[in-house]
Scaffold this motif. Structure first.
Motif, PDB file in Angstrom:
ATOM      1  N   VAL A   1       0.875  -1.214  -0.211  1.00 21.05           N
ATOM      2  CA  VAL A   1       0.218   0.093   0.174  1.00 21.05           C
ATOM      3  C   VAL A   1       0.813   1.230   0.088  1.00 21.05           C
ATOM      4  CG1 VAL A   1      -1.669   1.370   1.281  1.00 21.05           C
ATOM      5  CG2 VAL A   1      -1.886  -0.967   1.105  1.00 21.05           C
ATOM      6  N   LEU A   2       1.880   1.210   0.852  1.00 17.94           N
ATOM      7  CA  LEU A   2       2.784   2.604   0.841  1.00 17.94           C
ATOM      8  C   LEU A   2       3.560   2.500  -0.399  1.00 17.94           C
ATOM      9  CD1 LEU A   2       3.926   2.268   4.695  1.00 17.94           C
ATOM     10  CD2 LEU A   2       2.562   3.895   3.482  1.00 17.94           C
ATOM     11  N   LEU A   3       3.934   1.226  -0.849  1.00 27.52           N
ATOM     12  CA  LEU A   3       4.917   1.410  -2.161  1.00 27.52           C
ATOM     13  C   LEU A   3       4.224   2.082  -3.240  1.00 27.52           C
ATOM     14  CD1 LEU A   3       7.250   0.580  -3.716  1.00 27.52           C
ATOM     15  CD2 LEU A   3       6.373  -1.605  -4.174  1.00 27.52           C
ATOM     16  N   TRP A   4       2.762   1.676  -3.465  1.00 28.56           N
ATOM     17  CA  TRP A   4       2.077   2.240  -4.473  1.00 28.56           C
ATOM     18  C   TRP A   4       1.490   3.551  -4.139  1.00 28.56           C
ATOM     19  CZ3 TRP A   4       2.209   0.339  -9.384  1.00 28.56           C
ATOM     20  CH2 TRP A   4       2.606  -1.012  -9.739  1.00 28.56           C
ATOM     21  N   THR A   5       1.804   4.086  -3.013  1.00 27.39           N
ATOM     22  CA  THR A   5       0.924   5.368  -2.649  1.00 27.39           C
ATOM     23  C   THR A   5       2.154   6.307  -2.239  1.00 27.39           C
ATOM     24  OG1 THR A   5       0.721   4.626  -0.459  1.00 27.39           O
ATOM     25  CG2 THR A   5      -1.134   4.823  -2.092  1.00 27.39           C
ATOM     26  N   TYR A   6       2.886   6.312  -1.295  1.00 32.97           N
ATOM     27  CA  TYR A   6       4.011   7.047  -0.872  1.00 32.97           C
ATOM     28  C   TYR A   6       5.174   6.910  -1.505  1.00 32.97           C
ATOM     29  CZ  TYR A   6       8.158   8.331   1.652  1.00 32.97           C
ATOM     30  OH  TYR A   6       9.400   8.986   1.943  1.00 32.97           O
ATOM     31  N   GLY A   7       5.376   5.616  -2.209  1.00 33.74           N
ATOM     32  CA  GLY A   7       6.698   5.430  -2.916  1.00 33.74           C
ATOM     33  C   GLY A   7       6.450   6.153  -4.284  1.00 33.74           C
TER      34      GLY A   7
END
Length: 311
Positions: free
Chosen positions: A140-146
């Motif tokens: 989730v963080l990879l595809w948003t924050y990252g």
């Protein structure tokens, strides 16, 4: 504790032997960059989701549900700490022109390719069950924050879409359906999922070996900034994370499972996403190579320290 360290070291040796197969395959031209990329897609889109779904093929137990929530909470702590430290050290207006790539290397771990085989060896399906929480939050963080770090023009709608529809969250949702309800995956597709899940360790290590074969390892170890990022990823942040975990009422297996995932080397996604969005992906590539090799020493050392301090 000593038995766990022996299992961990033996598994790491096996993993590096499998990586050697991938390395030699590239050198002998049995495998090229395109082939390794296709295997990587199969791993991330098919095999890793099957690992997560397979780990949820168990009868519902409220205690397991509590453990899963605790694992998700630990993941948020570990990754939140990494994000805070990376923003503190690698500022937008600071001296690091490739600040986004360095943030990616510090924040995202190879919790799928490296951590899952270790969790499987140490704690079997229970370790994979808990590790799935780390993978889901990581994705989730990879595809948003990252993505937002590497591609500054990402819209809120794109971030939301990426957060909901990615292999980690979709497979977790499917697994939760079977875990939380009386539904069971029929025997034939369940067997197929299990077979695909068993591919994770050998294929992932072969891909990593192929990846390392395409790097100039000498230049990787000559980059001082790579050492700094690697130290953050493998030692400094995991040690701080361990200190926090020791303050929480976690049992040893849950603590070690989360620690292995949080102490895994730099995620290959840091390099792949950097290449897609036109950032300094070569730096990320060097960080992946160096951190992967050094993690063979740091991960067992951290687990040993966890056992000494936390029992």
């Amino acid at each position: 504790m000593l038995e766990n360290i022996e299992i961990l070291v033996a598994q790491i040796i096996v993993m590096f032997l499998l990586m050697a197969v991938g390395y030699v395959s590239v050198r002998l031209k049995y495998l090229n960059n395109d082939g390794a990329g296709q295997l990587s897609l199969i791993l991330t889109r098919i095999v890793a989701p099957c690992v997560i779904i397979d780990s949820f093929q168990r009868e519902f137990d409220p205690a397991l549900g509590t453990d899963l929530l605790a694992a998700a909470g630990c993941t948020l702590i570990a990754m939140g700490l990494s994000i805070a430290v990376s923003h503190l050290l690698f500022r937008t207006n600071g001296p690091h022109k490739n600040f986004a790539d360095k943030r990616m290397c510090v924040v995202f771990t190879n919790c799928g390719f490296m951590a899952l085989p270790l969790l499987d060896a140490l704690y079997d399906s229970y370790g994979l069950f808990l590790g799935s929480a780390f993978i889901a939050v990581n994705n989730v963080l990879l595809w948003t924050y990252g993505v937002s770090q590497l591609h500054r023009d990402t819209t809120r709608k794109q971030k939301l879409w990426n957060a909901v529809l990615n292999p980690g969250t979709v497979s977790l949702a499917i697994g939760l359906v079977f875990f939380l309800t009386p539904l069971d995956l029929p025997q034939v597709p369940a067997t197929c999922v299990s077979y695909l899940a068993s591919l994770n360790t050998p294929v992932a290590m072969i891909v990593l070996g192929a990846f390392l074969a395409q790097c100039n390892l000498r230049s990787c170890f000559q980059d001082k900034q790579v050492y700094w990022v690697t130290a953050l990823r493998l030692l400094i942040l995991p040690l701080i994370t361990l200190a926090i975990f020791l303050l929480l009422p976690l049992d040893g297996i849950l603590r070690n499972t989360m620690l292995i995932s949080a102490a895994a080397p730099v995620a290959m996604a840091s390099s792949m996403f950097g290449q897609v969005y036109g950032t300094d992906y070569l730096f990320s590539t060097r960080a992946v190579a160096v951190s992967t090799i050094l993690s063979a020493v740091t991960i067992p050392a951290l687990i040993a320290l966890s056992g000494l301090l936390g029992g």
